[in-house]
Enzyme design. Structure first.
Site, PDB file in Angstrom:
ATOM      1  N   CYS A 149      30.977  16.536  60.048  1.00  0.00           N
ATOM      2  CA  CYS A 149      30.531  16.679  58.664  1.00  0.00           C
ATOM      3  C   CYS A 149      31.230  17.883  58.052  1.00  0.00           C
ATOM      4  O   CYS A 149      31.951  18.611  58.725  1.00  0.00           O
ATOM      5  CB  CYS A 149      29.009  16.904  58.580  1.00  0.00           C
ATOM      6  SG  CYS A 149      28.010  15.636  59.366  1.00  0.00           S
ATOM      7  N   ARG A 150      31.000  18.097  56.793  1.00  0.00           N
ATOM      8  CA  ARG A 150      31.356  19.334  56.100  1.00  0.00           C
ATOM      9  C   ARG A 150      30.102  19.784  55.360  1.00  0.00           C
ATOM     10  O   ARG A 150      29.411  18.958  54.738  1.00  0.00           O
ATOM     11  CB  ARG A 150      32.484  19.122  55.099  1.00  0.00           C
ATOM     12  CG  ARG A 150      33.800  18.604  55.651  1.00  0.00           C
ATOM     13  CD  ARG A 150      34.626  19.688  56.354  1.00  0.00           C
ATOM     14  NE  ARG A 150      34.206  19.881  57.738  1.00  0.00           N
ATOM     15  CZ  ARG A 150      34.780  20.760  58.571  1.00  0.00           C
ATOM     16  NH1 ARG A 150      35.737  21.553  58.128  1.00  0.00           N
ATOM     17  NH2 ARG A 150      34.356  20.852  59.816  1.00  0.00           N
TER      18      ARG A 150
END
Length: 277
Positions: free
Chosen positions: A2-3
């Site tokens: 993810c970010r």
């Protein structure tokens, strides 16, 4: 996988932070620059933010990619806040639990996100299940590794553990059960941010007394961004940023409070440790 990003600062529209910068979280959903695992974060997204005089955050989460949600574009243009946590998701198991699996997770005044994965989930961490009250397990928002990590951290918070130690202890506990787990955690209550770098990239940008941003990767090329070394705990407010190693009691390692930034001081530069493989 993810970010994610958390920011404490002066009140501004969500879009100014999450959409407008050249390498914003919005763009990182399809073109991240520093992501070590996965390439496209299109399996959901979420934004949590705090309004004045309300300690409990609001959330907007969806199961699809952030770029396909026109409602978010309107919301980001008009909603203003001085404290936010947002994430775009690359799911370990695609489609698992839809938007309920999208960060940020929430409880009371807390917002939480996990960037990483627990290999062998769920069997690899089954030994940790007895550490949680049954009601905590039954009330998990999703049947994912990230939701389980949140349940462990939240149990510590509810027991009175401060946010930084709550994250660090959770990371060490999971890493003992699943040594190759990647555990970049991000937590805020709208006044402070706690985060861990454990297996993926993490950066911070500090303007003491004005704004602090903690993110998986920089959203612009401002030279004040600093990389957080792997296996490090970060605790930040609008006034200061503190870094300390995440280590078991009794382990040899760098002194605590590796880096402290105070109002009027330039951000400290910390040499990265050996990267996680």
């Amino acid at each position: 996988m993810c970010r994610h990003l958390a920011c404490l600062g002066t009140e501004e529209p969500l879009g100014r932070l999450l959409v407008e910068p050249e390498h914003s979280l919005y763009r990182q959903s399809w073109a991240p620059r520093r992501q070590r695992y996965g390439t496209v974060n299109a399996d959901g997204f979420g934004v949590g933010w705090y309004a004045q005089e309300d300690p409990q955050p609001a959330r907007y989460r969806r199961a699809g990619p952030i770029w396909a949600d026109q409602s978010f574009a309107d919301l980001a243009r008009v909603v203003r806040t001085g404290a936010v946590l947002a994430a775009v998701r690359d799911a370990t198991l695609a489609g698992a639990d839809a938007e309920a699996a999208a960060a940020p997770f929430a409880a009371g005044r807390w917002l939480f996100s996990h960037n990483g994965a627990i290999p062998g989930w769920p069997r690899s961490v089954a030994s940790l299940v007895p550490l949680l009250p049954p009601a905590d397990l039954l009330s998990m928002e999703a049947r994912t590794d990230s939701a389980f990590v949140w349940a462990l951290a939240l149990h510590r918070l509810r027991s009175g553990t401060p946010p930084g130690p709550a994250l660090a202890e959770t990371v060490l506990q999971i890493a003992e059960a699943a040594p190759t787990a990647r555990l970049n955690l991000l937590l805020t209550d709208g006044e402070t941010i706690a985060a861990t770098a454990w297996g993926d990239s993490l950066y911070h940008l500090s303007e003491p007394g004005h704004r602090v941003v903690v993110a998986s990767e920089p959203y612009d090329d401002d030279p004040r961004w600093r990389e957080v070394p792997d296996r490090t705990l970060l605790v930040a407010s609008r006034r200061a940023v503190t870094l300390a190693p995440v280590e078991k009691p009794g382990e040899d390692g760098p002194a605590q409070d590796e880096s402290v930034e105070k109002p009027g001081e330039a951000p400290a530069s910390v040499s990265p440790k050996e990267p996680c493989t």
